[in-house]
Structure formats: structure tokens, C-alpha cells
Design a protein around this motif. Structure first.
Motif, PDB file in Angstrom:
ATOM      1  N   GLY A  15       3.093  -1.142  -3.946  1.00 54.66           N
ATOM      2  CA  GLY A  15       4.482  -1.541  -4.101  1.00 54.66           C
ATOM      3  C   GLY A  15       4.778  -2.954  -3.653  1.00 54.66           C
ATOM      4  O   GLY A  15       5.886  -3.455  -3.874  1.00 54.66           O
ATOM      5  N   GLY A  16       3.798  -3.602  -3.051  1.00 62.53           N
ATOM      6  CA  GLY A  16       3.997  -4.953  -2.568  1.00 62.53           C
ATOM      7  C   GLY A  16       3.852  -6.003  -3.660  1.00 62.53           C
ATOM      8  O   GLY A  16       3.663  -5.679  -4.840  1.00 62.53           O
ATOM      9  N   SER A  17       3.933  -7.261  -3.241  1.00 66.62           N
ATOM     10  CA  SER A  17       3.876  -8.389  -4.175  1.00 66.62           C
ATOM     11  C   SER A  17       2.892  -9.441  -3.686  1.00 66.62           C
ATOM     12  O   SER A  17       2.652  -9.575  -2.484  1.00 66.62           O
ATOM     13  N   LEU A  18       2.358 -10.165  -4.641  1.00 70.57           N
ATOM     14  CA  LEU A  18       1.504 -11.312  -4.357  1.00 70.57           C
ATOM     15  C   LEU A  18       1.741 -12.353  -5.433  1.00 70.57           C
ATOM     16  O   LEU A  18       2.102 -12.015  -6.564  1.00 70.57           O
ATOM     17  N   ARG A  19       1.529 -13.612  -5.072  1.00 72.71           N
ATOM     18  CA  ARG A  19       1.543 -14.664  -6.075  1.00 72.71           C
ATOM     19  C   ARG A  19       0.214 -15.396  -6.036  1.00 72.71           C
ATOM     20  O   ARG A  19      -0.158 -15.957  -5.008  1.00 72.71           O
ATOM     21  N   LYS A  87      -0.092  -1.740  -7.754  1.00 70.97           N
ATOM     22  CA  LYS A  87      -0.659  -0.397  -7.735  1.00 70.97           C
ATOM     23  C   LYS A  87      -2.132  -0.467  -7.330  1.00 70.97           C
ATOM     24  O   LYS A  87      -2.769  -1.514  -7.495  1.00 70.97           O
ATOM     25  N   PRO A  88      -2.699   0.624  -6.862  1.00 70.96           N
ATOM     26  CA  PRO A  88      -4.135   0.605  -6.510  1.00 70.96           C
ATOM     27  C   PRO A  88      -5.015   0.162  -7.672  1.00 70.96           C
ATOM     28  O   PRO A  88      -6.029  -0.510  -7.450  1.00 70.96           O
ATOM     29  N   GLU A  89      -4.624   0.504  -8.890  1.00 61.32           N
ATOM     30  CA  GLU A  89      -5.431   0.123 -10.048  1.00 61.32           C
ATOM     31  C   GLU A  89      -5.364  -1.369 -10.367  1.00 61.32           C
ATOM     32  O   GLU A  89      -6.067  -1.843 -11.262  1.00 61.32           O
ATOM     33  N   ASP A  90      -4.524  -2.112  -9.665  1.00 66.22           N
ATOM     34  CA  ASP A  90      -4.505  -3.570  -9.815  1.00 66.22           C
ATOM     35  C   ASP A  90      -5.580  -4.235  -8.967  1.00 66.22           C
ATOM     36  O   ASP A  90      -5.778  -5.450  -9.066  1.00 66.22           O
ATOM     37  N   THR A  91      -6.244  -3.468  -8.128  1.00 64.47           N
ATOM     38  CA  THR A  91      -7.309  -4.011  -7.297  1.00 64.47           C
ATOM     39  C   THR A  91      -8.431  -4.567  -8.170  1.00 64.47           C
ATOM     40  O   THR A  91      -8.972  -3.859  -9.023  1.00 64.47           O
ATOM     41  N   SER A 123      -3.865  -1.490  -1.261  1.00 64.71           N
ATOM     42  CA  SER A 123      -4.241  -0.327  -0.462  1.00 64.71           C
ATOM     43  C   SER A 123      -3.118   0.696  -0.430  1.00 64.71           C
ATOM     44  O   SER A 123      -1.934   0.348  -0.418  1.00 64.71           O
ATOM     45  N   SER A 124      -3.513   1.946  -0.401  1.00 64.45           N
ATOM     46  CA  SER A 124      -2.532   3.022  -0.328  1.00 64.45           C
ATOM     47  C   SER A 124      -2.562   3.674   1.056  1.00 64.45           C
ATOM     48  O   SER A 124      -1.725   4.495   1.367  1.00 64.45           O
TER      49      SER A 124
END
Length: 124
Positions: A15-19, A87-91, A123-124
Motif C-alpha cells: 500500500g505504500g509509495s515509491l518514486r 503490492k507484493p507482486e510489484d517486487t 513487504s507484507s
């Protein structure tokens, strides 16, 4: 020649964000469409998003539509990927790539230059 350096990868909670940022250097850096790709462990590299050389056109892979935004600042020769609702699948390792084209390009094999990648872990 165009050199690409990615930054901004990190560990973030669901649910977090990164740029992510991709700094381009080289005589023709601003003449390229710029794309982001990613490669998760055990999977092939896949297209994420692309922006045209002027920034007027963008295109996204379905899994990231509505969550990721690609943008560029040609004055700074930098491309960004804002990633929200992670989401975890964005890893994955996220790669920046450049292609000498006026239009958006989705095919990985068409890109001429690649960065070394930056790790994103959700991470979840």
C-alpha cells in the motif's frame, strides 16, 4: 551513446509509495522515448510503462494502470516512475531503458540503452 542510472528503489510496505528516478546522460539523451521494465525473481523481464520524447504520450502495462505514473523532465534529463498502492507482486528489479523514437515503444528488444536496475521490494 546514452548512459542511464536508476535510483529510488527501496523496501516498502504493501500500500505504500515509491518514486524511481532515471538520470540520462549523453548527447542524445533528450531525443529518446523512455521506458521502465521490471524483472521479478524467476520471471522474465516485462514492460511497465513508457513515455514519448516530449512527454506527450504515455502507455502502461495493465497490472500497473491507475497505480503508476511515468513522467519526465527533459531539462534535467530525468525520467520518473511514481508507484502508488504497491503490492507484493510489484517486487522486482526495475530497469530504465531508452530508444531513439518519436513514439512510445513497448517491445523490450527495440530499446537501445539500459540502466543497471534498482531493487523494489514490497513487504507484507
Amino acid at each position: 551513446q546514452v548512459q542511464l542510472v536508476e535510483s529510488g528503489g527501496d523496501v516498502v510496505q504493501v500500500g505504500g509509495s515509491l518514486r524511481l528516478s532515471c538520470a540520462a546522460s549523453g548527447r542524445t539523451a533528450s531525443s529518446n522515448a523512455m521506458g521502465w521494465f521490471r524483472q521479478a525473481p524467476g520471471k522474465e523481464r516485462e514492460f511497465v510503462a513508457v513515455i514519448s520524447r516530449t512527454g506527450g504520450s504515455t502507455y502502461y502495462a495493465d497490472p500497473v494502470k491507475g497505480r503508476f505514473t511515468i513522467s519526465r523532465d527533459n531539462a534535467k534529463n530525468t525520467v520518473y516512475l511514481q508507484m502508488n498502492s504497491l503490492k507484493p507482486e510489484d517486487t522486482a528489479v526495475y530497469y530504465c531503458a531508452a530508444v531513439n523514437s518519436w513514439t512510445v515503444v513497448v517491445g523490450e528488444n527495440e530499446y537501445d540503452y539500459w540502466g543497471q536496475g534498482t531493487q523494489v521490494t514490497v513487504s507484507s
